[in-house]
Design a protein around this motif. Structure first.
Motif, PDB file in Angstrom:
ATOM      1  N   MET A   1       0.614  -1.100  -0.109  1.00 65.91           N
ATOM      2  CA  MET A   1      -0.114   0.018  -0.060  1.00 65.91           C
ATOM      3  C   MET A   1       0.816   1.188  -0.033  1.00 65.91           C
ATOM      4  O   MET A   1       1.702   1.295   0.887  1.00 65.91           O
ATOM      5  N   PRO A   2       0.507   2.173  -0.917  1.00 63.99           N
ATOM      6  CA  PRO A   2       1.534   3.397  -0.944  1.00 63.99           C
ATOM      7  C   PRO A   2       1.392   4.263   0.384  1.00 63.99           C
ATOM      8  O   PRO A   2       0.157   4.270   1.198  1.00 63.99           O
ATOM      9  N   LEU A   3       2.111   4.827   0.727  1.00 70.88           N
ATOM     10  CA  LEU A   3       2.153   6.077   1.629  1.00 70.88           C
ATOM     11  C   LEU A   3       0.968   6.917   1.532  1.00 70.88           C
ATOM     12  O   LEU A   3       0.907   7.465   0.434  1.00 70.88           O
ATOM     13  N   PRO A   4       0.465   7.652   2.486  1.00 72.30           N
ATOM     14  CA  PRO A   4      -0.617   8.577   2.450  1.00 72.30           C
ATOM     15  C   PRO A   4       0.082   9.756   1.855  1.00 72.30           C
ATOM     16  O   PRO A   4       1.372  10.181   1.978  1.00 72.30           O
ATOM     17  N   GLN A   5      -0.557  10.461   0.958  1.00 73.34           N
ATOM     18  CA  GLN A   5      -0.103  11.684   0.145  1.00 73.34           C
ATOM     19  C   GLN A   5       0.242  12.795   1.443  1.00 73.34           C
ATOM     20  O   GLN A   5      -0.950  13.172   2.077  1.00 73.34           O
ATOM     21  N   THR A   6       1.044  13.574   1.336  1.00 72.83           N
ATOM     22  CA  THR A   6       1.311  14.601   2.424  1.00 72.83           C
ATOM     23  C   THR A   6       0.426  15.756   2.165  1.00 72.83           C
ATOM     24  O   THR A   6       0.325  16.071   0.869  1.00 72.83           O
ATOM     25  N   ALA A   7      -0.272  16.294   3.009  1.00 73.92           N
ATOM     26  CA  ALA A   7      -1.080  17.470   3.098  1.00 73.92           C
ATOM     27  C   ALA A   7      -0.345  18.539   2.303  1.00 73.92           C
ATOM     28  O   ALA A   7       0.819  18.917   2.792  1.00 73.92           O
ATOM     29  N   PRO A   8      -1.042  19.493   1.611  1.00 73.88           N
ATOM     30  CA  PRO A   8      -0.385  20.587   1.010  1.00 73.88           C
ATOM     31  C   PRO A   8      -0.081  21.678   2.219  1.00 73.88           C
ATOM     32  O   PRO A   8      -0.661  21.598   3.212  1.00 73.88           O
ATOM     33  N   SER A   9       1.177  22.187   1.759  1.00 73.51           N
ATOM     34  CA  SER A   9       1.494  23.197   2.743  1.00 73.51           C
ATOM     35  C   SER A   9       0.527  24.413   3.061  1.00 73.51           C
ATOM     36  O   SER A   9      -0.113  24.905   2.061  1.00 73.51           O
ATOM     37  N   GLN A  10       0.690  24.724   4.147  1.00 74.76           N
ATOM     38  CA  GLN A  10      -0.082  26.034   4.668  1.00 74.76           C
ATOM     39  C   GLN A  10       0.221  27.120   3.830  1.00 74.76           C
ATOM     40  O   GLN A  10      -0.761  28.048   3.491  1.00 74.76           O
ATOM     41  N   ALA A  11       1.329  27.409   3.435  1.00 72.53           N
ATOM     42  CA  ALA A  11       1.903  28.289   2.417  1.00 72.53           C
ATOM     43  C   ALA A  11       1.380  28.458   1.130  1.00 72.53           C
ATOM     44  O   ALA A  11       0.600  29.462   0.674  1.00 72.53           O
ATOM     45  N   ALA A  12       1.238  27.146   0.591  1.00 66.32           N
ATOM     46  CA  ALA A  12       0.665  26.996  -0.593  1.00 66.32           C
ATOM     47  C   ALA A  12      -0.868  27.390  -0.621  1.00 66.32           C
ATOM     48  O   ALA A  12      -1.401  27.853  -1.698  1.00 66.32           O
ATOM     49  N   LEU A  13      -1.579  26.823   0.345  1.00 65.88           N
ATOM     50  CA  LEU A  13      -2.960  26.912   0.356  1.00 65.88           C
ATOM     51  C   LEU A  13      -3.398  28.297   0.690  1.00 65.88           C
ATOM     52  O   LEU A  13      -4.282  28.856   0.261  1.00 65.88           O
ATOM     53  N   SER A  14      -2.536  29.030   1.453  1.00 66.37           N
ATOM     54  CA  SER A  14      -2.827  30.444   1.908  1.00 66.37           C
ATOM     55  C   SER A  14      -2.828  31.409   0.730  1.00 66.37           C
ATOM     56  O   SER A  14      -3.538  32.239   0.322  1.00 66.37           O
ATOM     57  N   ALA A  15      -1.813  30.996  -0.458  1.00 65.06           N
ATOM     58  CA  ALA A  15      -1.494  31.648  -1.432  1.00 65.06           C
ATOM     59  C   ALA A  15      -2.742  31.660  -2.447  1.00 65.06           C
ATOM     60  O   ALA A  15      -3.362  32.279  -3.206  1.00 65.06           O
ATOM     61  N   GLU A  16      -3.539  30.265  -2.274  1.00 67.24           N
ATOM     62  CA  GLU A  16      -4.562  30.137  -3.177  1.00 67.24           C
ATOM     63  C   GLU A  16      -5.818  30.770  -2.432  1.00 67.24           C
ATOM     64  O   GLU A  16      -6.809  31.309  -3.086  1.00 67.24           O
ATOM     65  N   PHE A  17      -5.701  30.741  -1.066  1.00 65.94           N
ATOM     66  CA  PHE A  17      -7.006  31.408  -0.499  1.00 65.94           C
ATOM     67  C   PHE A  17      -6.993  32.975  -0.903  1.00 65.94           C
ATOM     68  O   PHE A  17      -8.060  33.717  -0.930  1.00 65.94           O
ATOM     69  N   VAL A  18      -5.667  33.476  -0.788  1.00 65.07           N
ATOM     70  CA  VAL A  18      -5.750  34.989  -1.299  1.00 65.07           C
ATOM     71  C   VAL A  18      -6.410  35.262  -2.306  1.00 65.07           C
ATOM     72  O   VAL A  18      -6.579  36.566  -3.015  1.00 65.07           O
ATOM     73  N   GLN A  19      -6.415  34.536  -3.446  1.00 62.36           N
ATOM     74  CA  GLN A  19      -6.759  34.804  -4.774  1.00 62.36           C
ATOM     75  C   GLN A  19      -8.567  34.679  -4.807  1.00 62.36           C
ATOM     76  O   GLN A  19      -9.024  35.268  -5.879  1.00 62.36           O
TER      77      GLN A  19
END
Length: 446
Positions: free
Chosen positions: A1-19
Motif C-alpha cells: 500500500m502506498p504511503l498517504p499523500q502529504t497534505a498541502p503546505s499552509q503557505a501554498a494553501l494560503s496563496a490560493e486562499f488570497v486569490q
C-alpha cells in the motif's frame, strides 16, 4: 500500500486562499469545520478524493478544515522532525470517546463489589495480562499458538523458542509495570530502559542491545512494511537522549502542570516510542507496556483487563496507517488518538461480552451441579475440565491463573479430587490432576 499523500503546505494553501474574492473568503472561513459531513475526522489523503462543497476545490476545502482544526488544537511538548511540535485537535469524536470510556470504567461490573468478588477480579486480571502478552508478541512476529502460550504462562514452564520467549518477556513486563504503578515509581529513562531489558532479553540478535538506546554511528532502525518498503525513518540517534527526556517529562504526573487526560497521555507515550524507535528491536512491545503503565499510574485501572492488542492484530495495516497519517498531516496526532480510542472502545465491548458469557456458563454449571459449596475458582476448574477433558491441572498453574497462594491452589484441587471431579496422579516428582473419566455423568450428562 502506498504511503498517504502529504497534505498541502499552509503557505501554498494560503496563496490560493488570497486569490478568492472577499465574499468567497468569508464563506470558506465561516463554513470551516474540523469534521466532514458525516462527522468524521478524516486525513487529507481521504479528503482529497471526496467531493468538496459546490464551487470549492478539494485543496481549499482542506484549507478551511485545517484552519478549524488548528483553532481548537493543543500543541504538545513532543516534537517531530525539524523540531516541529506534534498537536491534536479537541474535536467532538475525541471528546466523546474519552467521555464514553471514562463512563464505561466507572460503571463497569468489575468495579461493582456486590457483583464481582476479589477472586474473580484477580482471575480476569490474570487473563487480561496473559492475553495482552500473547497478542502484543504476535504483532511483532511471534508465531506460537495461543493455547501453547497460555499453557506456558499458566504452568510457569521456561520458553522453548524465541516466540515463546517474546511472550514470556511481555508477561513479565506487564507484571513489572503493574508493580511499578502500585509502588508509584516515576517514568524516567532508567525505568524505560529497564522495561526494554525485560521485553527484549533473549530475543535480540545481540544481547547487549537489550536495555539501551541506539547510538550515533549505528545503522538506524527503520520501520518497514510487509513488502519491505520503508514507511518511517525515525529521528537521528544523536537526538534520542533529549527526545527521551521530553517523553519522560510528558509522562510525569505533575499536579501543577496543564491537565492531560490519562488516556490521551498514555496513547501519546505509545505513539512517541513508536515514532522515535529508540531501540534496536522491541519498540512496539515496549511502547504498549509503557501505555499500560501510564494508565495504571494515572488510576485508569480497567486497562490491563482489556484485550487491546487483540484488536490491533486484527488490522495491523490500520495501526501502521494511523502513524503515517500523523506525519502526512503536519504532525496532527489526532489520527492516532482516534484509532487507539476506537480500539479501546471495541476492547471494552469485548470484555463485557466475555463477562456475560462466563456469567451464563457459571449459572448453567451451578444448575448442573445441583449443589452449593463450590468456590469461584473451583467452578472455573470444573468448567475448564469440561471444555478440555484431557487437560492436566497443577498447583503452580492454578497459582498463576488465579493469583493465589500455593496452599489455596492446592486446597482447591484436593477438594475437587475428594469430591470425585478430579483424579490425582504422580508425574515425576510432583502430583498432577486430571478430569475424572465420569465427570459428565456426575454433572447429569452432556
Amino acid at each position: 500500500m502506498p504511503l498517504p499523500q502529504t497534505a498541502p503546505s499552509q503557505a501554498a494553501l494560503s496563496a490560493e486562499f488570497v486569490q478568492l474574492d472577499a465574499e468567497q473568503q468569508v464563506a470558506l472561513l465561516t463554513e470551516a469545520y474540523p469534521l466532514d459531513d458525516k462527522d468524521r475526522y478524516l486525513p487529507w489523503d481521504e479528503i482529497r478524493y471526496r467531493t468538496p462543497p459546490a464551487g470549492r476545490s478539494a485543496r481549499l476545502h482542506w484549507f478551511g478544515m485545517a484552519m478549524a482544526r488548528r483553532a481548537s488544537a493543543r500543541s504538545l511538548p513532543l516534537l517531530g522532525r525539524g523540531d516541529q511540535p506534534f498537536w491534536y485537535c479537541n474535536a467532538q469524536p475525541v471528546l466523546a470517546a474519552l467521555n464514553r470510556l471514562d463512563q464505561a470504567q466507572r460503571a463497569h461490573i468489575l468495579a461493582d463489589e456486590t457483583l464481582m468478588t476479589n477472586a474473580a477480579r484477580r482471575r480476569w486480571l490474570q487473563r487480561g495480562l496473559i492475553e495482552e502478552s500473547i497478542q502484543s508478541s504476535r504483532l511483532e512476529g511471534a508465531n506460537t499458538s495461543r493455547l501453547l502460550a497460555r499453557e506456558m504462562l499458566h504452568d510457569g514452564r521456561p520458553p522453548r523458542d524465541k516466540s515463546e520467549r517474546m511472550i514470556a518477556n511481555n508477561f513479565a513486563a506487564m507484571q513489572t509495570v503493574e508493580e511499578w504503578a502500585t509502588n508509584g515509581d516515576s517514568v524516567d529513562l532508567e525505568h524505560i530502559l529497564g522495561l526494554h531489558q525485560v521485553v527484549a532479553t533473549g530475543t535480540m540478535h545481540n544481547e547487549n542491545d537489550a536495555g539501551r538506546l541506539q547510538r550515533p554511528g549505528e545503522a538506524r532502525v527503520y520501520v518497514v512494511s510487509a513488502s519491505q518498503e520503508i514507511v518511517h525513518r525515525p529521528p537521528p540517534a544523536d537526538e534520542l537522549p533529549e527526545r527521551m527526556q521530553r517523553i519522560t517529562d510528558f509522562a510525569d504526573l505533575d499536579p501543577d502542570a496543564e491537565f492531560v487526560h490519562p488516556l490521551v497521555r498514555a496513547i501519546l507515550l505509545h505513539f512517541m516510542i513508536g515514532y522515535d524507535h529508540p531501540f534496536v528491536d522491541g519498540n512496539g512491545r515496549t511502547a504498549r507496556a509503557l501505555f499500560y503503565w501510564s494508565l495504571l499510574r494515572s488510576g485508569w485501572w480497567l486497562a490491563p483487563y482489556l484485550p487491546i492488542s487483540h484488536f490491533l492484530l486484527q488490522a495491523p495495516a490500520q495501526y501502521s496507517r494511523a502513524y503515517q497519517h500523523v506525519t502526512a498531516d503536519n504532525n496532527d496526532v489526532t489520527h492516532f488518538l482516534l484509532h487507539q480510542l476506537d480500539i479501546m472502545d471495541r476492547a471494552v465491548e469485548q470484555l463485557g461480552r466475555d463477562l456475560q458469557e462466563e456469567a451464563a456458563a457459571t449459572r448453567d454449571l451451578l444448575e448442573r451441579l445441583g449443589e452449593t459449596g463450590f468456590s469461584e475458582r473451583q467452578l472455573a476448574i470444573i468448567d475448564a475440565a469440561l471444555e478440555q477433558p484431557s487437560r492436566i491441572f497443577t498447583i503452580a498453574q492454578q497459582q498463576n491463573e488465579h493469583r493465589v497462594s500455593y496452599w489455596a491452589a492446592r486446597a482447591d484441587l484436593q477438594n475437587l479430587t475428594e469430591r470425585g471431579f478430579l483424579q490425582r496422579q504422580r508425574s515425576g516428582k510432583k502430583f498432577v490432576f486430571r478430569p475424572a473419566p465420569d465427570l459428565l455423568d456426575r454433572l447429569g450428562g452432556s
